[in-house]
Design an enzyme around this catalytic site. Structure first.
Site, PDB file in Angstrom:
ATOM      1  N   GLU A   4      16.330  53.924   3.305  1.00 54.19           N
ATOM      2  CA  GLU A   4      17.008  53.428   3.666  1.00 54.19           C
ATOM      3  C   GLU A   4      18.496  54.441   3.602  1.00 54.19           C
ATOM      4  O   GLU A   4      19.907  54.931   4.056  1.00 54.19           O
ATOM      5  CB  GLU A   4      18.116  51.975   3.837  1.00 54.19           C
ATOM      6  CG  GLU A   4      18.396  51.874   4.937  1.00 54.19           C
ATOM      7  CD  GLU A   4      18.050  50.168   5.107  1.00 54.19           C
ATOM      8  OE1 GLU A   4      17.977  49.647   4.042  1.00 54.19           O
ATOM      9  OE2 GLU A   4      19.259  49.090   6.239  1.00 54.19           O
ATOM     10  N   GLU A  18      18.334  57.925   4.268  1.00 51.93           N
ATOM     11  CA  GLU A  18      18.580  57.611   6.098  1.00 51.93           C
ATOM     12  C   GLU A  18      20.204  58.406   6.664  1.00 51.93           C
ATOM     13  O   GLU A  18      19.957  58.453   7.578  1.00 51.93           O
ATOM     14  CB  GLU A  18      17.081  56.489   6.784  1.00 51.93           C
ATOM     15  CG  GLU A  18      17.833  56.458   8.102  1.00 51.93           C
ATOM     16  CD  GLU A  18      17.008  55.252   8.907  1.00 51.93           C
ATOM     17  OE1 GLU A  18      16.466  54.408   7.920  1.00 51.93           O
ATOM     18  OE2 GLU A  18      16.944  54.735  10.049  1.00 51.93           O
ATOM     19  N   CYS A  37      15.853  44.573   6.919  1.00 52.55           N
ATOM     20  CA  CYS A  37      15.239  43.699   6.355  1.00 52.55           C
ATOM     21  C   CYS A  37      15.452  42.033   6.244  1.00 52.55           C
ATOM     22  O   CYS A  37      14.504  41.921   6.136  1.00 52.55           O
ATOM     23  CB  CYS A  37      15.467  44.350   4.498  1.00 52.55           C
ATOM     24  SG  CYS A  37      17.727  44.117   4.238  1.00 52.55           S
ATOM     25  N   SER A  81      18.392  50.365  10.927  1.00 57.80           N
ATOM     26  CA  SER A  81      17.263  51.459  10.361  1.00 57.80           C
ATOM     27  C   SER A  81      16.295  51.421  10.360  1.00 57.80           C
ATOM     28  O   SER A  81      15.658  50.118  10.737  1.00 57.80           O
ATOM     29  CB  SER A  81      17.778  51.142   9.051  1.00 57.80           C
ATOM     30  OG  SER A  81      17.046  51.744   7.696  1.00 57.80           O
ATOM     31  N   LYS A 100       9.953  35.705   8.201  1.00 57.08           N
ATOM     32  CA  LYS A 100       9.077  36.829   6.808  1.00 57.08           C
ATOM     33  C   LYS A 100       7.478  36.239   6.925  1.00 57.08           C
ATOM     34  O   LYS A 100       6.727  37.578   7.181  1.00 57.08           O
ATOM     35  CB  LYS A 100       8.917  36.872   5.782  1.00 57.08           C
ATOM     36  CG  LYS A 100      10.386  36.867   4.931  1.00 57.08           C
ATOM     37  CD  LYS A 100      10.290  38.955   4.430  1.00 57.08           C
ATOM     38  CE  LYS A 100      12.051  39.171   4.678  1.00 57.08           C
ATOM     39  NZ  LYS A 100      12.032  40.720   4.829  1.00 57.08           N
ATOM     40  N   GLU A 155       7.244  38.713  10.822  1.00 55.77           N
ATOM     41  CA  GLU A 155       7.440  39.559  10.385  1.00 55.77           C
ATOM     42  C   GLU A 155       6.499  40.050   9.881  1.00 55.77           C
ATOM     43  O   GLU A 155       5.210  41.424   9.931  1.00 55.77           O
ATOM     44  CB  GLU A 155       8.460  39.904   9.131  1.00 55.77           C
ATOM     45  CG  GLU A 155       8.457  41.129   9.009  1.00 55.77           C
ATOM     46  CD  GLU A 155       9.729  41.932   8.029  1.00 55.77           C
ATOM     47  OE1 GLU A 155       8.995  41.112   6.628  1.00 55.77           O
ATOM     48  OE2 GLU A 155      10.593  42.640   7.650  1.00 55.77           O
ATOM     49  N   GLU A 158       2.732  46.045  14.158  1.00 58.90           N
ATOM     50  CA  GLU A 158       2.853  47.131  13.582  1.00 58.90           C
ATOM     51  C   GLU A 158       2.737  47.397  12.105  1.00 58.90           C
ATOM     52  O   GLU A 158       2.834  48.068  11.470  1.00 58.90           O
ATOM     53  CB  GLU A 158       4.146  47.570  14.067  1.00 58.90           C
ATOM     54  CG  GLU A 158       5.132  47.181  13.866  1.00 58.90           C
ATOM     55  CD  GLU A 158       5.353  46.348  15.449  1.00 58.90           C
ATOM     56  OE1 GLU A 158       5.236  45.466  15.540  1.00 58.90           O
ATOM     57  OE2 GLU A 158       7.163  46.059  14.879  1.00 58.90           O
ATOM     58  N   CYS A 193      19.676  35.935   1.847  1.00 61.25           N
ATOM     59  CA  CYS A 193      18.196  34.783   1.641  1.00 61.25           C
ATOM     60  C   CYS A 193      18.149  34.059   0.942  1.00 61.25           C
ATOM     61  O   CYS A 193      17.449  33.060   0.719  1.00 61.25           O
ATOM     62  CB  CYS A 193      17.491  35.905   0.962  1.00 61.25           C
ATOM     63  SG  CYS A 193      16.867  37.509   1.937  1.00 61.25           S
TER      64      CYS A 193
HETATM   65 FE1  HC0 Z   1      15.577  38.683   1.620  1.00 60.10          FE
HETATM   66 FE2  HC0 Z   1      14.801  40.969   1.534  1.00 60.10          FE
HETATM   67  S1  HC0 Z   1      16.274  39.671   0.344  1.00 60.10           S
HETATM   68  S2  HC0 Z   1      14.706  40.326   3.110  1.00 60.10           S
HETATM   69  O1  HC0 Z   1      17.010  38.130   1.302  1.00 60.10           O
HETATM   70  O2  HC0 Z   1      15.636  44.054   2.469  1.00 60.10           O
HETATM   71  O3  HC0 Z   1      13.102  37.330   2.801  1.00 60.10           O
HETATM   72  O4  HC0 Z   1      14.709  37.079  -1.249  1.00 60.10           O
HETATM   73  O5  HC0 Z   1      12.443  39.190   0.096  1.00 60.10           O
HETATM   74  O6  HC0 Z   1      11.863  42.306   2.649  1.00 60.10           O
HETATM   75  O7  HC0 Z   1      13.978  42.312  -1.004  1.00 60.10           O
HETATM   76  C1  HC0 Z   1      14.197  37.649   2.125  1.00 60.10           C
HETATM   77  C2  HC0 Z   1      15.088  37.495  -0.171  1.00 60.10           C
HETATM   78  C3  HC0 Z   1      13.389  39.693   0.454  1.00 60.10           C
HETATM   79  C4  HC0 Z   1      13.165  41.484   2.296  1.00 60.10           C
HETATM   80  C5  HC0 Z   1      14.287  42.060  -0.300  1.00 60.10           C
HETATM   81  C6  HC0 Z   1      15.410  42.843   1.944  1.00 60.10           C
END
Ligand code: HC0
Length: 583
Positions: free
Chosen positions: A284, A287, A304, A324, A363, A366, A371, A517
C-alpha cells in the site's frame, strides 16, 4: 439549574437533565434496559422508553414515569425504589418474558444477556402473564450476521447504531403493539438491504436477537479431519481483547497465551495477521508513492476494513477508484498460505484450510466475496474454492477455548510459527484507529527520504476524535493525511472528497468501527467507550514493547520479497495481493 428531591435527597442539575441522570448524581441507580447513552464513542439520545424498567414515581402524577426520558422539574419529589415501583418493574420484565422464547441455556448470549442479568438483579422468580410466543422466521441470509426477531425486545438500539453511528440505516421499526417488529428495511432479507455487515448492531443488542453467524462447527470439523492442514491467523486487535473474557484486565496483551490456546485446539500452524499487515504496508505504501509520482487518483483510501468497502460500494460507488487496490491483511494472508507456505512446506494447497480470528463480522463477508480466490487462479485448480476458508470472530474463538476446557488465564506464552508469524509494532497498531496510517507513514517516510525516521510516534493520528489530520514533510513533499473511524465520520469526509474539497490530501484511512478494529462488531461484549479506550492503550503499549516497529524491517517480510514476491507491486503481488472494485 433545577432543584428536585430524589429519595429524600436534594439535588441541583442543569435544566433538561433526565430523572435517570439526576438520580446518578446522588448515587441512586435506576435500572435500564432499552436506554443507551453512547453508541460507539458518540453520545446519543436513545431514550425510547420502551422497556419501562426505569419507571419511577413522581408525587402529584397519577402514573409512573419513565426516568430515562423525563426531565426533572423544579421541586419535583421523586421516589425510585418503593415497593410499588419495584413490583411494577418486575411486572414489566415479566411481560417482556411472557412472549419471549425462554431458551436461555442454548442462546449464544447466555451469560452476557442484559435481559437475563436484569431479571437476576431484580429477583424475578416467576412469569405471571402468559403471552403467545412469537414464531417469526430467523434471518440467516447474511454470511456475517444472524437475526432472531423472536428474541427482540424492541429497544431499537440496533436501529440507532445503524442509523446514527453508521448512517447506513438498514433497519426499521415496523407495525404497532404486539405486532411491532424491528426488521431490515422494507422487510427484505438482511443480505438484500444496504447492510454493510459491520456488526455494531450486535454490540448494542441487549439480548440474542442480533449476533455473528457461528462458524465454530466448521472449524471443529476441519481440525478433526486428518487430511486437512489447518492454519490460523490472528488479527492485530485480538492480541489485546481475548483476555477480557477470561477475567484479565481489558487491554492486556495476551499474544503468547492466544498462540498457546490455538496450538492446544489443534491448529497445525499458528500465524499472525500482523505479519500480513506488514506485507500490506509494503504494497500500500508503494502504491501511494506510485500514485503520487504518476498522477494517480488521490487521495488514496485504505482498503482493509470490509464494512467500509461495502459502504463505499453502496453509497459512494463513484469514489471507488480512490480505494487502494491492496487486499486487506486477512485476504493477503490467505493466498500466501496456499502458495508460498504450501510450496515451502511441500503441502498440497487443496489440503490447506485457512482460519482467521478477527474482531469483525464483516470479515466473514469479505472472505466469501467471489474475487477472494487468488490461490485457485494461481494453481489453476478449481478444487481450491476460497483463500480464507472460515472467519471466526473474537467471541467465537472465546467460545471454542471454553468448550475445549482450556484454562486460558494460566497458559504459558508460546511463540508463533516461523515464516508468517513475525509482526512489527507497525502492524500491531493496525488494530486502533489511525494505526494503518501511522504504520504507512513510518515506512513511506523512510522509503521516500532514505533517512531514518527521527520519531516513530505520529500522535496526531491517534486518539478518539472522529476525524484526525496530519501532515508530514518528506524530502520537500508535504504528505497530507486524514483518518476517520465509524461510517458516519467517513461519510463527512467522503462528501468533501466528492465535492472536490480534499484534492490536496494524499491518503485517507477509514475504519468502519468506532475506535478501529478494537471496537469491531465481533469483539467481546460489552464493548463500550471504556473497553475501547483500554484496548487502544493495550495496542500502543504492545507497539512500544516490540523490538521491530517498522513494517519494512520485518525479516520475514524481507524474506518473502527475496524468495517469492521479488518486489512490491510486482507480478506475483498483482496476482495474489491486489484486487479492484467496480461500481
Ligand atoms: Fe483489523 Fe486488519 S486491522 S481490518 O481492524 O488492515 O478486522 O484487528 O485484522 O485484514 O491486519 C480487523 C483488526 C484486521 C485486516 C489487519 C487491516
Amino acid at each position: 439549574n433545577i432543584t428536585c428531591t430524589i429519595d429524600g435527597q436534594r439535588v441541583s442539575v442543569p435544566e433538561g437533565t433526565t430523572i435517570l441522570n439526576a438520580a446518578k448524581q446522588v448515587g441512586v441507580k435506576i435500572p435500564t434496559l432499552c436506554y443507551l447513552e453512547h453508541v460507539g464513542l458518540r453520545h446519543v439520545k436513545h431514550e425510547v422508553g420502551e422497556c419501562r424498567v426505569c419507571v419511577v414515581e413522581v408525587e402529584g402524577k397519577k402514573d409512573f414515569v419513565t426516568s430515562c426520558n423525563t426531565p426533572v422539574e423544579e421541586n419535583m419529589i421523586i421516589h425510585t425504589h418503593t415497593p410499588k415501583i419495584i413490583a411494577a418493574r418486575k411486572l414489566n420484565l415479566e411481560m417482556m418474558l411472557s412472549d419471549h422464547h425462554l431458551d436461555c441455556p442454548t442462546c449464544p448470549k447466555n451469560g452476557i444477556c442484559e435481559l437475563q442479568k436484569l431479571c437476576a438483579e431484580l429477583n424475578v422468580r416467576q412469569i405471571r402473564p402468559q403471552g403467545e410466543k412469537k414464531e417469526l422466521p430467523i434471518d440467516d441470509s447474511s454470511p456475517s450476521i444472524i437475526r432472531d426477531p423472536n428474541k427482540c425486545i424492541l429497544c431499537q438500539r440496533c436501529i440507532t447504531a445503524c442509523r446514527v453511528l453508521q448512517t447506513v440505516d438498514a433497519l426499521e421499526l415496523y407495525g404497532n403493539g404486539y405486532d411491532a417488529v424491528v426488521r431490515p428495511k422494507g422487510g427484505l432479507p438482511l443480505i438484500e438491504t444496504q447492510c454493510v455487515a459491520c456488526g455494531q448492531c450486535a454490540l448494542v443488542c441487549p439480548t440474542g436477537a442480533i449476533l455473528e453467524k457461528d462458524d465454530t462447527g466448521t472449524v471443529w470439523k476441519a481440525l478433526a479431519d486428518p487430511k486437512k492442514h489447518v492454519v490460523v491467523q490472528t488479527a492485530p486487535s485480538t492480541h489485546v481483547t481475548i483476555g477480557e473474557a477470561f477475567g484479565l484486565p481489558v487491554g492486556t496483551d495476551i499474544t503468547g497465551k492466544m498462540v498457546a490456546a490455538l496450538k492446544r485446539l489443534g491448529f497445525n500452524a499458528v500465524f499472525d495477521t500482523n505479519w500480513s499487515a506488514d506485507l500490506t504496508i509494503m504494497e500500500e505504501g508503494y502504491e501511494l508513492i506510485h500514485r503520487i509520482k504518476n498522477g494517480g487518483v488521490l487521495p488514496q483510501f485504505t482498503s482493509c476494513s470490509p464494512g467500509w468497502i461495502k459502504f463505499c460500494e453502496e453509497f459512494y460507488p463513484d469514489l471507488l477508484p480512490h480505494i487502494s487496490s491492496c487486499k486487506s491483511p486477512q485476504q493477503m494472508f490467505g493466498p500466501i498460505a496456499k502458495t508460498y507456505y504450501a510450496e515451502k512446506k511441500g503441502i498440497n494447497p487443496e489440503d490447506i484450510f485457512v482460519v482467521s480470528i478477527m474482531p469483525c463480522t464483516a470479515k466473514k463477508y469479505e472472505a466469501a466475496r467471489p474475487e477472494m480466490n487468488a490461490a485457485a487462479t494461481y494453481w489453476n485448480n478449481p478444487n481450491i474454492t476460497r483463500d480464507v476458508d472460515v472467519v471466526l470472530t473474537s467471541r467465537e474463538l472465546i467460545r471454542m477455548i471454553r468448550e475445549a476446557g482450556i484454562d486460558f488465564a494460566n497458559l504459558p506464552d508460546e511463540p508463533y510459527d516461523p515464516l508468517m508469524g513475525e509482526g512489527t509494532g507497525a502492524a500491531q497498531i493496525f488494530g486502533a484507529t489511525g494505526g494503518v496510517m501511522e504504520a504507512a507513514l513510518r515506512t513511506a517516510y523512510e522509503v521516500i527520504t532514505g533517512k531514518t525516521l527521527p520519531k516513530l510516534d505520529f500522535e496526531d493520528v491517534r486518539g478518539m476524535k472522529e476525524i484526525k489530520e496530519a501532515s508530514v514533510n518528506m524530502n520537500g513533499l508535504t504528505v497530507k493525511v486524514l483518518v476517520a473511524h465509524s461510517l458516519g465520520a467517513a461519510r463527512q469526509l467522503l462528501d468533501k472528497v466528492r465535492a472536490g474539497e480534499l484534492k490536496d490530501y494524499h491518503f485517507i484511512e477509514i475504519m468502519a468501527c468506532p475506535g478501529g478494529c478494537i471496537g469491531g462488531g465481533g469483539q467481546p461484549i460489552p464493548t463500550t467507550v471504556e473497553e475501547r479506550e483500554n484496548r487502544i492503550k493495550g495496542i500502543y503499549e504492545r507497539d512500544k514493547k516490540l523490538k521491530i516497529r517498522k513494517s519494512h524491517e520485518n525479516p520475514e517480510i524481507q524474506a518473502i520479497y527475496k524468495e517469492f514476491l521479488k518486489e512490491p507491486l510486482g507480478h506475483k503481488s498483482h496476482q495474489l495481493l491486489h484486487t479492484h472494485y467496480t461500481p
